[in-house]
Design a protein around this motif. Sequence first.
Motif, mmCIF file in Angstrom:
data_model
loop_
_atom_site.group_PDB
_atom_site.id
_atom_site.type_symbol
_atom_site.label_atom_id
_atom_site.label_comp_id
_atom_site.label_asym_id
_atom_site.label_seq_id
_atom_site.Cartn_x
_atom_site.Cartn_y
_atom_site.Cartn_z
ATOM 1 N N ILE A 45 55.705 41.199 41.738
ATOM 2 C CA ILE A 45 54.308 40.470 42.102
ATOM 3 C C ILE A 45 53.272 41.343 42.455
ATOM 4 N N GLN A 46 53.694 42.757 42.891
ATOM 5 C CA GLN A 46 52.672 43.472 43.204
ATOM 6 C C GLN A 46 51.824 44.195 42.180
ATOM 7 N N ASP A 47 52.585 44.108 40.887
ATOM 8 C CA ASP A 47 51.854 44.495 39.744
ATOM 9 C C ASP A 47 50.870 43.423 39.506
ATOM 10 N N ILE A 48 51.275 42.147 39.512
ATOM 11 C CA ILE A 48 50.260 40.799 39.022
ATOM 12 C C ILE A 48 48.921 41.081 39.960
ATOM 13 N N ILE A 49 49.471 41.160 41.373
ATOM 14 C CA ILE A 49 48.301 41.171 42.363
ATOM 15 C C ILE A 49 47.473 42.266 41.927
ATOM 16 N N GLU A 50 48.009 43.419 41.446
ATOM 17 C CA GLU A 50 46.976 44.763 41.530
ATOM 18 C C GLU A 50 46.128 44.724 40.227
ATOM 19 N N LEU A 51 46.654 43.627 39.171
ATOM 20 C CA LEU A 51 45.936 43.784 37.866
ATOM 21 C C LEU A 51 44.945 42.623 38.389
ATOM 22 N N ARG A 52 45.287 41.416 39.104
ATOM 23 C CA ARG A 52 44.185 40.408 39.186
ATOM 24 C C ARG A 52 43.163 41.263 40.030
ATOM 25 N N ASN A 53 43.545 41.910 41.049
ATOM 26 C CA ASN A 53 42.470 42.628 41.846
ATOM 27 C C ASN A 53 41.535 43.868 41.103
ATOM 28 N N THR A 54 42.193 44.321 40.098
ATOM 29 C CA THR A 54 41.357 45.405 39.230
ATOM 30 C C THR A 54 40.265 44.638 38.376
ATOM 31 N N CYS A 55 40.857 43.174 37.798
ATOM 32 C CA CYS A 55 39.978 42.486 37.246
ATOM 33 C C CYS A 55 38.932 42.014 37.935
ATOM 34 N N GLN A 56 39.152 41.403 39.382
ATOM 35 C CA GLN A 56 38.228 40.970 40.168
ATOM 36 C C GLN A 56 36.819 41.991 40.521
ATOM 37 N N ASP A 57 37.486 43.360 40.491
ATOM 38 C CA ASP A 57 36.627 44.670 40.734
ATOM 39 C C ASP A 57 35.479 44.482 39.654
ATOM 40 N N ILE A 58 36.051 44.436 38.296
ATOM 41 C CA ILE A 58 35.094 44.487 37.269
ATOM 42 C C ILE A 58 34.180 43.335 37.109
ATOM 43 N N LEU A 59 34.641 42.120 37.410
ATOM 44 C CA LEU A 59 33.542 41.031 37.515
ATOM 45 C C LEU A 59 32.544 41.351 38.497
ATOM 46 N N ILE A 60 32.933 41.865 39.658
ATOM 47 C CA ILE A 60 31.836 42.224 40.743
ATOM 48 C C ILE A 60 31.082 43.457 40.129
#
Length: 116
Positions: A45-60
């Motif tokens: 789940i930590q991998d999933i969270i890290e990928l999601r957070n990385t994607c959010q950073d890119i959208l910002i």
Amino acid sequence: MGLDMYLYEKEVHEVAYWRKANAIHGWIIRETDAIDDCTPIDLQIQDIIELRNTCQDILINPSKAEDLLPPTPGFFFGSTEIDEWYLENIKETVEKLTTIIDQSVDGATFEYQASW
């Protein structure tokens, strides 16, 4: 024919599907040190969270895309441009992974597998 990618909650059911989102594929290969040969890759789940957070950073801040989540070239992998299609894949990934994170049970493990 193309880069088809699946994320399964291990031994339960498919929880996400991408088509030619090669930057997501590349991130998983790099972050897990996996061999890119269409075999299953275990994720936590930590991998999933890290990928999601990385994607959010890119959208910002889309200017971070090349550094945080560069497109991954490959046979049948689709475009390697950072364009509207790329950003749409990133947005959809945030939505999918947020749902997975919100619905995940304690101790859930995941399995990613690409096929081309």
